[in-house]
Design a protein around this motif. Structure first.
Motif, PDB file in Angstrom:
ATOM      1  N   VAL A 182      86.725 -25.720 -12.544  1.00  0.00           N
ATOM      2  CA  VAL A 182      85.520 -26.172 -11.701  1.00  0.00           C
ATOM      3  C   VAL A 182      85.575 -25.266 -10.446  1.00  0.00           C
ATOM      4  CG1 VAL A 182      84.719 -27.808 -10.315  1.00  0.00           C
ATOM      5  CG2 VAL A 182      85.812 -28.575 -12.762  1.00  0.00           C
ATOM      6  N   PRO A 183      84.487 -24.546  -9.988  1.00  0.00           N
ATOM      7  CA  PRO A 183      84.591 -23.707  -8.885  1.00  0.00           C
ATOM      8  C   PRO A 183      84.804 -24.528  -7.718  1.00  0.00           C
ATOM      9  CG  PRO A 183      82.686 -23.074 -10.392  1.00  0.00           C
ATOM     10  CD  PRO A 183      83.271 -24.529 -10.857  1.00  0.00           C
ATOM     11  N   ALA A 184      85.614 -24.103  -6.717  1.00  0.00           N
ATOM     12  CA  ALA A 184      85.478 -24.733  -5.523  1.00  0.00           C
ATOM     13  C   ALA A 184      84.164 -25.120  -5.033  1.00  0.00           C
ATOM     14  CB  ALA A 184      86.369 -23.882  -4.439  1.00  0.00           C
ATOM     15  N   GLY A 185      83.866 -26.213  -4.082  1.00  0.00           N
ATOM     16  CA  GLY A 185      82.571 -26.448  -3.664  1.00  0.00           C
ATOM     17  C   GLY A 185      81.715 -27.175  -4.418  1.00  0.00           C
ATOM     18  N   SER A 186      82.209 -27.376  -5.627  1.00  0.00           N
ATOM     19  CA  SER A 186      81.122 -27.971  -6.825  1.00  0.00           C
ATOM     20  C   SER A 186      81.214 -29.471  -6.598  1.00  0.00           C
ATOM     21  CB  SER A 186      81.475 -27.534  -8.111  1.00  0.00           C
ATOM     22  OG  SER A 186      81.369 -26.218  -8.153  1.00  0.00           O
ATOM     23  N   VAL A 187      80.417 -30.257  -7.072  1.00  0.00           N
ATOM     24  CA  VAL A 187      80.411 -31.711  -7.386  1.00  0.00           C
ATOM     25  C   VAL A 187      80.601 -31.885  -8.690  1.00  0.00           C
ATOM     26  CG1 VAL A 187      79.444 -33.933  -6.897  1.00  0.00           C
ATOM     27  CG2 VAL A 187      79.479 -32.177  -4.897  1.00  0.00           C
ATOM     28  N   ILE A 188      81.550 -32.210  -9.072  1.00  0.00           N
ATOM     29  CA  ILE A 188      81.699 -32.970 -10.697  1.00  0.00           C
ATOM     30  C   ILE A 188      80.715 -34.062 -10.913  1.00  0.00           C
ATOM     31  CG2 ILE A 188      83.373 -33.494 -12.498  1.00  0.00           C
ATOM     32  CD1 ILE A 188      85.758 -31.980 -10.920  1.00  0.00           C
ATOM     33  N   SER A 222      93.614 -40.780  -9.907  1.00  0.00           N
ATOM     34  CA  SER A 222      94.361 -40.287  -8.794  1.00  0.00           C
ATOM     35  C   SER A 222      94.923 -38.907  -9.060  1.00  0.00           C
ATOM     36  CB  SER A 222      95.391 -40.994  -8.237  1.00  0.00           C
ATOM     37  OG  SER A 222      96.378 -41.254  -9.339  1.00  0.00           O
ATOM     38  N   LEU A 223      95.091 -38.627 -10.321  1.00  0.00           N
ATOM     39  CA  LEU A 223      95.743 -37.279 -10.738  1.00  0.00           C
ATOM     40  C   LEU A 223      94.616 -36.045 -10.360  1.00  0.00           C
ATOM     41  CD1 LEU A 223      97.746 -35.385 -11.600  1.00  0.00           C
ATOM     42  CD2 LEU A 223      97.542 -35.928 -13.945  1.00  0.00           C
ATOM     43  N   LEU A 224      93.457 -36.614 -10.946  1.00  0.00           N
ATOM     44  CA  LEU A 224      92.246 -35.704 -10.875  1.00  0.00           C
ATOM     45  C   LEU A 224      91.599 -35.670  -9.360  1.00  0.00           C
ATOM     46  CD1 LEU A 224      90.014 -36.476 -14.041  1.00  0.00           C
ATOM     47  CD2 LEU A 224      91.297 -34.656 -13.565  1.00  0.00           C
ATOM     48  N   SER A 225      91.890 -36.795  -8.498  1.00  0.00           N
ATOM     49  CA  SER A 225      91.493 -36.459  -7.143  1.00  0.00           C
ATOM     50  C   SER A 225      92.248 -35.625  -6.585  1.00  0.00           C
ATOM     51  CB  SER A 225      91.466 -37.866  -6.554  1.00  0.00           C
ATOM     52  OG  SER A 225      90.433 -38.737  -6.956  1.00  0.00           O
ATOM     53  N   ALA A 226      93.897 -35.581  -6.772  1.00  0.00           N
ATOM     54  CA  ALA A 226      94.628 -34.863  -6.172  1.00  0.00           C
ATOM     55  C   ALA A 226      94.335 -33.268  -6.410  1.00  0.00           C
ATOM     56  CB  ALA A 226      96.022 -35.235  -6.531  1.00  0.00           C
ATOM     57  N   VAL A 227      94.410 -32.914  -7.767  1.00  0.00           N
ATOM     58  CA  VAL A 227      93.992 -31.720  -8.026  1.00  0.00           C
ATOM     59  C   VAL A 227      92.654 -31.215  -7.544  1.00  0.00           C
ATOM     60  CG1 VAL A 227      93.876 -30.285 -10.183  1.00  0.00           C
ATOM     61  CG2 VAL A 227      95.519 -31.756 -10.407  1.00  0.00           C
ATOM     62  N   ALA A 228      91.742 -32.140  -7.466  1.00  0.00           N
ATOM     63  CA  ALA A 228      90.269 -31.519  -7.156  1.00  0.00           C
ATOM     64  C   ALA A 228      90.366 -31.328  -5.574  1.00  0.00           C
ATOM     65  CB  ALA A 228      89.358 -32.774  -7.205  1.00  0.00           C
ATOM     66  N   LEU A 229      91.299 -32.135  -4.897  1.00  0.00           N
ATOM     67  CA  LEU A 229      91.397 -31.856  -3.611  1.00  0.00           C
ATOM     68  C   LEU A 229      92.116 -30.580  -3.294  1.00  0.00           C
ATOM     69  CD1 LEU A 229      92.341 -35.263  -1.913  1.00  0.00           C
ATOM     70  CD2 LEU A 229      90.453 -33.799  -1.173  1.00  0.00           C
ATOM     71  N   HIS A 230      93.085 -30.226  -3.908  1.00  0.00           N
ATOM     72  CA  HIS A 230      93.796 -29.060  -4.094  1.00  0.00           C
ATOM     73  C   HIS A 230      93.044 -27.937  -4.333  1.00  0.00           C
ATOM     74  CE1 HIS A 230      97.381 -26.512  -4.155  1.00  0.00           C
ATOM     75  NE2 HIS A 230      96.869 -26.123  -5.264  1.00  0.00           N
ATOM     76  N   ARG A 231      91.943 -27.981  -5.211  1.00  0.00           N
ATOM     77  CA  ARG A 231      91.160 -26.987  -5.494  1.00  0.00           C
ATOM     78  C   ARG A 231      89.880 -26.839  -4.726  1.00  0.00           C
ATOM     79  NH1 ARG A 231      91.739 -24.077  -9.747  1.00  0.00           N
ATOM     80  NH2 ARG A 231      89.556 -23.832 -10.212  1.00  0.00           N
ATOM     81  N   HIS A 232      89.844 -27.681  -3.771  1.00  0.00           N
ATOM     82  CA  HIS A 232      88.413 -27.574  -2.868  1.00  0.00           C
ATOM     83  C   HIS A 232      87.337 -27.904  -3.806  1.00  0.00           C
ATOM     84  CE1 HIS A 232      91.371 -25.976   0.249  1.00  0.00           C
ATOM     85  NE2 HIS A 232      91.664 -24.945  -0.655  1.00  0.00           N
ATOM     86  N   ILE A 233      87.465 -28.699  -4.336  1.00  0.00           N
ATOM     87  CA  ILE A 233      86.063 -29.467  -5.083  1.00  0.00           C
ATOM     88  C   ILE A 233      85.522 -30.529  -4.095  1.00  0.00           C
ATOM     89  CG2 ILE A 233      85.236 -30.870  -7.163  1.00  0.00           C
ATOM     90  CD1 ILE A 233      87.661 -29.270  -8.644  1.00  0.00           C
ATOM     91  N   ALA A 234      84.272 -30.310  -4.066  1.00  0.00           N
ATOM     92  CA  ALA A 234      83.600 -31.221  -2.921  1.00  0.00           C
ATOM     93  C   ALA A 234      83.541 -32.795  -3.172  1.00  0.00           C
ATOM     94  CB  ALA A 234      82.114 -30.534  -2.771  1.00  0.00           C
ATOM     95  N   GLY A 235      83.625 -33.250  -4.424  1.00  0.00           N
ATOM     96  CA  GLY A 235      83.662 -34.474  -4.803  1.00  0.00           C
ATOM     97  C   GLY A 235      83.266 -34.695  -6.154  1.00  0.00           C
ATOM     98  N   THR A 236      83.364 -36.165  -6.630  1.00  0.00           N
ATOM     99  CA  THR A 236      82.968 -36.475  -7.838  1.00  0.00           C
ATOM    100  C   THR A 236      82.090 -37.467  -8.002  1.00  0.00           C
ATOM    101  OG1 THR A 236      85.188 -35.596  -8.560  1.00  0.00           O
ATOM    102  CG2 THR A 236      83.961 -37.181  -9.956  1.00  0.00           C
ATOM    103  N   VAL A 237      81.146 -37.473  -8.891  1.00  0.00           N
ATOM    104  CA  VAL A 237      80.178 -38.438  -9.360  1.00  0.00           C
ATOM    105  C   VAL A 237      80.425 -39.112 -10.833  1.00  0.00           C
ATOM    106  CG1 VAL A 237      77.895 -39.200  -9.421  1.00  0.00           C
ATOM    107  CG2 VAL A 237      78.450 -37.860  -7.610  1.00  0.00           C
ATOM    108  N   VAL A 238      80.428 -40.005 -11.144  1.00  0.00           N
ATOM    109  CA  VAL A 238      80.874 -40.609 -12.647  1.00  0.00           C
ATOM    110  C   VAL A 238      79.901 -41.558 -12.860  1.00  0.00           C
ATOM    111  CG1 VAL A 238      82.642 -41.648 -14.083  1.00  0.00           C
ATOM    112  CG2 VAL A 238      83.158 -40.119 -12.123  1.00  0.00           C
ATOM    113  N   HIS A 239      79.126 -41.153 -13.945  1.00  0.00           N
ATOM    114  CA  HIS A 239      78.156 -42.129 -14.634  1.00  0.00           C
ATOM    115  C   HIS A 239      79.010 -43.148 -15.728  1.00  0.00           C
ATOM    116  CE1 HIS A 239      74.512 -42.993 -17.347  1.00  0.00           C
ATOM    117  NE2 HIS A 239      74.761 -43.892 -16.819  1.00  0.00           N
ATOM    118  N   GLY A 240      79.928 -43.791 -15.128  1.00  0.00           N
ATOM    119  CA  GLY A 240      80.802 -44.676 -15.849  1.00  0.00           C
ATOM    120  C   GLY A 240      81.907 -45.181 -15.037  1.00  0.00           C
TER     121      GLY A 240
END
Length: 242
Positions: free
Chosen positions: A85-91, A106-124
């Motif tokens: 996932v590119p930095a700055g993206s919203v998953i 929480s593991l995915l949140s920690a890695v996403a923060l480390h990779r500068h991902i902008a956030g996550t939206v889950v249809h689920g």
């Protein structure tokens, strides 16, 4: 709208950064009003709620689609896509709005923060909400449960159009989510939507200032163009979209 065809990559990155900065100063209400003025197709991602109060997710969509599995004879990891996932993206994760198992923790949140991902939206559903909230990671979902997605769902594909309760999201569409909910902005409209949303906020700011300064609200609304707030002298005309 200005096209980036033939524009050097560095210039495109600068434009994207500037657009991201402008978007981050807005909210879903102003953006929704701007999209209404353009008579766009549905933009709201229905049923999505913030799990990290006060946070904002803003950036191009990186789409992820899951499918249910019934094979319990071998181990099925929920998915390993986060490193792509590119930095700055919203998953944007589509698991059909399922409430039976999670697609984020929480593991995915920690890695996403480390990779500068902008956030996550889950249809689920998501879990480990406390940890994501404590870390300040912008997390949004249909529901919350503690049940793991391991051996219940498998990664179907990434980088494909997904359907969030009737609202399509294509890779590269822009996602904006805050405490009001989440919406998608088609990639080819994002610059115009931002321009109009900025005008909406300027108009409403003038109305608020006048009303709090002693004017009647109805008079302030008429004076400053409440019926068409995306139009003002700084923002220009509406290009005849109505």
């Amino acid at each position: 709208m200005t096209t980036t065809t033939g524009t050097p990559a560095a210039d495109r990155d600068t434009c994207t950064e500037s657009l991201h900065e402008r978007l981050s100063r807005l909210d879903t209400a102003a953006l929704s009003d701007a999209m209404d003025s353009l008579r766009t197709p549905p933009c709201v991602l229905p049923g999505i709620r913030s799990r990290t109060a006060g946070s904002v997710a803003c950036g191009p969509a990186f789409t992820v689609r899951y499918r249910a599995i019934d094979d319990t004879t071998t181990f099925h990891n929920a998915a390993n896509y986060i490193d792509d996932v590119p930095a700055g993206s919203v998953i944007v994760v589509d698991n059909g709005g399922s409430r039976t198992c999670t697609n984020w923790g929480s593991l995915l949140s920690a890695v996403a923060l480390h990779r500068h991902i902008a956030g996550t939206v889950v249809h689920g559903s998501v879990r480990d909400v406390k940890e994501s909230r404590t870390a300040g990671y912008p997390l949004f979902s249909t529901d919350v449960t503690m049940v793991s997605g391991k051996n219940r769902v498998a990664l179907d594909r990434t980088g494909v159009e997904v359907d969030i309760s009737g609202t399509p999201v294509a890779p590269g569409d822009w996602i904006f989510a805050d405490d009001n909910g989440a919406l998608r902005i088609p990639a080819d409209l994002v610059e115009e939507v931002v321009r109009r949303a900025e005008a909406v906020e300027r108009t409403e700011g003038r109305i608020r200032e006048a009303a709090l300064g002693g004017s009647r609200l109805d008079e302030a609304r008429a004076r400053f163009g409440y019926a068409r707030p995306w139009e003002d002298e700084k923002g220009g005309d509406d290009h005849g979209s109505d």
